[in-house]
Write a protein that holds these residues in place. Sequence first.
Motif, mmCIF file in Angstrom:
data_model
loop_
_atom_site.group_PDB
_atom_site.id
_atom_site.type_symbol
_atom_site.label_atom_id
_atom_site.label_comp_id
_atom_site.label_asym_id
_atom_site.label_seq_id
_atom_site.Cartn_x
_atom_site.Cartn_y
_atom_site.Cartn_z
ATOM 1 N N UNK A 1 0.834 -1.208 0.000
ATOM 2 C CA UNK A 1 0.000 0.000 0.000
ATOM 3 C C UNK A 1 0.866 1.254 0.000
ATOM 4 N N UNK A 2 1.983 1.204 0.726
ATOM 5 C CA UNK A 2 2.896 2.350 0.768
ATOM 6 C C UNK A 2 3.651 2.522 -0.541
ATOM 7 N N UNK A 3 4.127 1.414 -1.083
ATOM 8 C CA UNK A 3 5.103 1.473 -2.176
ATOM 9 C C UNK A 3 4.484 1.446 -3.567
ATOM 10 N N UNK A 4 3.179 1.278 -3.665
ATOM 11 C CA UNK A 4 2.541 1.151 -4.977
ATOM 12 C C UNK A 4 2.507 2.508 -5.677
ATOM 13 N N UNK A 5 3.488 2.752 -6.508
ATOM 14 C CA UNK A 5 3.584 3.988 -7.289
ATOM 15 C C UNK A 5 3.982 3.619 -8.720
ATOM 16 N N UNK A 6 3.067 3.071 -9.497
ATOM 17 C CA UNK A 6 3.430 2.640 -10.849
ATOM 18 C C UNK A 6 3.691 3.825 -11.773
ATOM 19 N N UNK A 7 4.576 3.605 -12.709
ATOM 20 C CA UNK A 7 4.804 4.549 -13.797
ATOM 21 C C UNK A 7 4.002 4.029 -14.990
ATOM 22 N N UNK A 8 3.145 4.871 -15.571
ATOM 23 C CA UNK A 8 2.227 4.433 -16.615
ATOM 24 C C UNK A 8 2.673 4.865 -18.004
ATOM 25 N N UNK A 9 2.378 3.999 -18.967
ATOM 26 C CA UNK A 9 2.549 4.317 -20.373
ATOM 27 C C UNK A 9 1.290 3.880 -21.101
ATOM 28 N N UNK A 10 0.589 4.799 -21.724
ATOM 29 C CA UNK A 10 -0.674 4.500 -22.399
ATOM 30 C C UNK A 10 -1.659 3.821 -21.455
ATOM 31 N N UNK A 11 -1.625 4.264 -20.184
ATOM 32 C CA UNK A 11 -2.544 3.734 -19.196
ATOM 33 C C UNK A 11 -2.149 2.412 -18.581
ATOM 34 N N UNK A 12 -1.007 1.869 -18.975
ATOM 35 C CA UNK A 12 -0.553 0.582 -18.462
ATOM 36 C C UNK A 12 0.749 0.747 -17.675
#
Length: 334
Positions: A313-324
């Motif tokens: 929960x703390x570390x979930x910081x995705x980098x997105x490309x075209x929404x993915x």
Amino acid sequence: MPADAHSSLPVDARFASSALTNAPVVAHVVRAGFVESVHHGLAVVTAPDGSIELEVGESAGPVFPRSSSKPIQALAMVRHGLDSEGALLALACSSHSGEQFHVDAAREILARAGLSEADLQNTPDYPLDDGARTAWIAAGLPKQSIVQNCSGKHASMLATCVANGWDTATYREPGHPLQVAVSETVAELAGAVPSAVAVDGCGAPIHAIPLAGLARSFGRLAAAQAGPEARVAQAMRDFPEYVGGTRRDVTTLMQRIPGLVAKDGAEAVYAVGLADGRGIAVKITDGGSRARGVVVGAVLRRLGVDDAEALTALEHQPVLGHGQPVGAVVAVEI
């Protein structure tokens, strides 16, 4: 910038500037294996005796803890007659999400003190939670103090004033007895006299203390076995959803890890206290929040905390490309 550009600043401001400017890189923003950006930051872990156990960057430099100060401010209120317990005391420590149960609790604190929403002086805003904010705006409602994330603190400040017969119209003034009590409590727990006082986002005073002092404060709260400190910490543990909200990482952290207390703050500050008396404080120097939880999670992992749900929960910081998802924010040098 000229070499002497900081010469007119107070000593503490130069110290803070130095600590922030020279802070190491603590997180990478990685896109498809490429480091696209970096975040600099400071982190510190204090031992139960207050000594420094782990330090990344210069933890003696003063910072504004922002809303991470709220449990300490609530402690000052309890010491001076605030009779809230349980969920209402947790709300005093909160930057709540503005969900209906938060709003109801803030109104209850005011009603118990014989006050109303008109007495609140925190900055009007929309609810912090995305769903609550959308519903509020869809209902045609304006920004209001009662749904702003600091209303629990301000309602509790007012209730403390009523308990002591202090003026409620000037409760935000630094010289008001309430704010003097808060300042004294902040200094006591941090082990350092605040080096600056400013106006926080909600309109109440905020005190600059060393980052290590913030960590010590949370270690002391989390380890307390009796008295007002234990009362504040237990309220946060028992009602973590009132400290944050149903979709907040600070809530999940307290729900999942026994004995832990935690509070997030603006400008990328985060403070944690562990049941054994260790304290953690993190500050991302650019003030952006996306690396904050990632770094806190890395520190907790290093200390042996391995609850997957809480740390995710703390570390979930995705980098997105075209929404993915095509990358992530990852901690380094921790």
